[in-house]
Write a protein that holds these residues in place. Structure first.
Motif: not given
Length: 89
Positions: A29, A33-34, A36-37, A60, A63-64, A82, A85, A87
């Motif tokens: 995750v 996330t990285e 996705i950023k 996304v 990750r979900r 979360i 992070l 989120l």
């Protein structure tokens, strides 16, 4: 668009049990996330890049699904993760 080796190694070291623990849900995750950023920033610079936008949506979704699994198996760990992070609000 892959992450830099240093970035991914740092995330694996931070969230994994050891340097080779890449299968851990928290590590996966964090890496997603990285990525996705980075893709979000790329999408802001190049709004007509539809293939990157599709890749972003796939990441996304993945990750979900991972977060949903983590929430189901370890609720307290999920809540702290979360927050860490950043989120959810």
């Amino acid at each position: 668009m892959a992450l830099a080796k240093e970035t991914s190694a740092a995330l694996i070291k931070q969230y994994g049990a050891n340097e080779k623990d890449t299968g851990n849900v928290k590590v996966q995750v964090a890496l997603l996330t990285e990525r996705i950023k980075e893709l979000t920033e790329h999408g802001k610079r190049f709004p007509k890049d539809k293939s990157s936008k599709r890749s972003l949506l796939k990441l996304v979704g993945r990750r979900r699904r991972l977060l949903k699994y983590y929430q189901r198996t370890n609720l307290d760990g999920y809540r702290s993760f979360i927050k860490e992070l950043g989120l959810r609000k």
